[in-house]
Design a protein around this motif. Structure first.
Motif, PDB file in Angstrom:
ATOM      1  N   THR A 123     -45.604  26.920  49.957  1.00  0.00           N
ATOM      2  CA  THR A 123     -47.010  26.566  49.727  1.00  0.00           C
ATOM      3  C   THR A 123     -47.129  25.345  48.829  1.00  0.00           C
ATOM      4  OG1 THR A 123     -47.755  28.855  49.991  1.00  0.00           O
ATOM      5  CG2 THR A 123     -49.180  27.379  48.724  1.00  0.00           C
ATOM      6  N   LEU A 124     -46.335  25.311  47.770  1.00  0.00           N
ATOM      7  CA  LEU A 124     -46.350  24.174  46.840  1.00  0.00           C
ATOM      8  C   LEU A 124     -45.995  22.881  47.557  1.00  0.00           C
ATOM      9  CD1 LEU A 124     -46.592  23.097  43.950  1.00  0.00           C
ATOM     10  CD2 LEU A 124     -44.171  23.666  43.616  1.00  0.00           C
ATOM     11  N   ASP A 125     -44.928  22.911  48.373  1.00  0.00           N
ATOM     12  CA  ASP A 125     -44.482  21.703  49.093  1.00  0.00           C
ATOM     13  C   ASP A 125     -45.532  21.262  50.122  1.00  0.00           C
ATOM     14  OD1 ASP A 125     -42.087  21.514  47.718  1.00  0.00           O
ATOM     15  OD2 ASP A 125     -41.029  22.829  49.110  1.00  0.00           O
ATOM     16  N   THR A 178     -48.738  21.841  50.157  1.00  0.00           N
ATOM     17  CA  THR A 178     -49.949  21.348  49.498  1.00  0.00           C
ATOM     18  C   THR A 178     -49.753  19.936  48.958  1.00  0.00           C
ATOM     19  OG1 THR A 178     -50.540  23.604  48.870  1.00  0.00           O
ATOM     20  CG2 THR A 178     -51.644  21.822  47.700  1.00  0.00           C
ATOM     21  N   GLU A 179     -48.621  19.722  48.311  1.00  0.00           N
ATOM     22  CA  GLU A 179     -48.356  18.414  47.709  1.00  0.00           C
ATOM     23  C   GLU A 179     -48.127  17.333  48.759  1.00  0.00           C
ATOM     24  OE1 GLU A 179     -45.073  19.045  45.098  1.00  0.00           O
ATOM     25  OE2 GLU A 179     -46.341  19.760  43.429  1.00  0.00           O
ATOM     26  N   GLN A 180     -47.412  17.667  49.827  1.00  0.00           N
ATOM     27  CA  GLN A 180     -47.032  16.655  50.811  1.00  0.00           C
ATOM     28  C   GLN A 180     -48.076  16.454  51.913  1.00  0.00           C
ATOM     29  OE1 GLN A 180     -42.936  17.010  52.247  1.00  0.00           O
ATOM     30  NE2 GLN A 180     -42.397  18.211  50.448  1.00  0.00           N
ATOM     31  N   ARG A 214     -53.934  23.808  53.315  1.00  0.00           N
ATOM     32  CA  ARG A 214     -54.488  24.958  52.599  1.00  0.00           C
ATOM     33  C   ARG A 214     -53.762  26.232  53.021  1.00  0.00           C
ATOM     34  NH1 ARG A 214     -60.933  26.698  52.491  1.00  0.00           N
ATOM     35  NH2 ARG A 214     -60.802  28.065  50.638  1.00  0.00           N
ATOM     36  N   ASN A 255     -51.330  18.364  51.960  1.00  0.00           N
ATOM     37  CA  ASN A 255     -52.646  18.885  51.578  1.00  0.00           C
ATOM     38  C   ASN A 255     -53.083  20.038  52.492  1.00  0.00           C
ATOM     39  OD1 ASN A 255     -54.889  18.943  49.872  1.00  0.00           O
ATOM     40  ND2 ASN A 255     -56.099  17.660  51.263  1.00  0.00           N
TER      41      ASN A 255
END
Length: 383
Positions: free
Chosen positions: A300-302, A304-306, A310, A308
């Motif tokens: 989820t972190l990757d 979202t950061e790469q 949801r 966007n």
């Protein structure tokens, strides 16, 4: 003539048992959910934790008995086993139909939904055929008399049915008959087409004559047609009863409501998101695979950061339990809530993952089969 009837009965029963077993083995978790309904009805809920294991056993048993009947192996034992099973299920479907305790029997999974009365009728036909086979069991001829080949046939059928059940349990059904299958548009499945026939109901009144004490039941149409309401001696007793006369069009998805902890409805916003988004379905946080939740959290972190993207987690647990779970696992995904029934239908895994875009199920996975981040990027996000 007798030989033709015997062969027809043997082939019909054998093929139907194999088909029924395979359809349910294609979705052992779904069959397990259905067994839990029966366990609740008959007050044996202590068996619920073993529902999936029992489901797999019953699927394998149906397939093996059906195959052995076709092969003609061990006809006395096989017909005895079939007779015991069909007597049990005929009783079960009769109770379900007569007392309306389970609305769908689950005999053929979600592939061919049957009402309890339809299922009871089917079981009655099978009961007659199996009784005939049992009476004539000594006349059933095996395709081979070789004991080694017979054992090999049994082992082969047993191995295939067990492995298939374990595979579908671990990696989702091979054939998805549910409304959340890959390629389905969830918003479309929730709509009722314009002009579709609605449910037709009849209102029943209970009437009592104040002078004579006579009572009668009358529909709303007859109540107006006879103009009995003009007679002051007749009065309505109790509350009118609403009875379904004819079932109208029913949306494929009719029970999906997604809300936040405060109860605000987010169904439309989440389902109709025009961009790629992940729905992580963990209908029961107490039983969900925590290692998988950890891996999904990192993904989820990757994502979202790469990109966007949801990511939301859907659960049927209380907001309080979900809050504790989120804190303990440092969840990055937003948490929303829905009833367990639609969540179990979305994906047969806990957790399961749906990749959505513009309301369409692009793909879905069990936590055991979710591709790596690099494969997801190559397949969807780097295009």
């Amino acid at each position: 003539m007798n030989r033709a009837v015997l062969n027809f009965s043997r082939i019909f029963v054998g093929v139907l048992f194999i088909f029924s077993g395979l359809i349910k083995a294609n979705d052992p978790l779904g069959f397990g959910y259905k067994l839990e309904e029966y366990f609740d009805v008959f007050h044996i809920s202590f068996l619920s934790p073993f529902a999936t294991g029992i489901a797999i056993f019953l699927c394998v048993l149906e397939i093996v008995l059906g195959a052995l009947l076709l092969f003609g192996f061990w006809s006395k034992k096989v017909t005895t086993g079939l007779l015991g099973i069909i007597i049990f299920f005929t009783f079960l479907t009769f109770v379900s139909a007569a007392f309306k305790v389970v609305t769908s029997c689950g005999c053929f999974g979600d592939a061919i939904p049957l009402t309890p009365w339809q299922s009871f009728s089917k079981d009655l036909i099978l009961l007659v055929l199996i009784v005939y086979l049992f009476i004539n069991r000594t006349k059933i001829l095996p395709v081979t008399q070789n004991p080694g080949q017979q054992k090999a046939g049994l082992i082969g059928v047993l191995a295939i049915s067990v492995l298939f059940s374990i595979y579908t349990y671990s990696y989702l059904p091979v054939l998805d008959f549910l409304p959340y299958k890959v390629g389905a548009s969830i918003p479309d499945a929730m709509k009722i087409p314009e002009g579709a026939a609605p449910d037709v109901y009849q209102i029943l009144y209970k009437l009592k004559n104040k002078a004579t004490g006579e009572t009668k039941e009358m529909s709303d149409k007859d109540y107006l047609k006879t103009e009995i309401w003009k007679d002051n001696n007749w009065e309505i007793v109790g509350q009118p009863e609403q009875k379904l006369i004819k079932k109208g069009y029913e949306a494929k998805i009719k029970d999906l409501v997604i809300s936040d902890a405060s109860g605000t409805n987010y169904t439309k916003e989440l389902i109709e998101n025009p961009y790629y988004n992940f729905l992580v379905v963990a209908y029961n946080l107490k039983d969900t695979n925590e290692d998988a939740i950890g891996k999904l959290n990192a993904m989820t972190l990757d994502l979202t950061e790469q990109f966007n993207i949801r990511t939301v987690l859907l659960t049927s647990n209380s907001a309080q339990d979900a809050g504790v779970f989120s804190k303990n696992h440092k969840l990055l995904a937003e948490i929303f809530y829905a009833d367990a029934v639609p969540l179990k239908s979305m994906v047969r895994a806990n957790p399961g993952i749906l990749l959505m875009k513009n309301g369409v199920v692009v793909n879905k996975w069990s936590f055991r089969s979710l591709p790596s981040l690099e494969k997801l990027k190559a397949a969807y996000f780097n295009k």
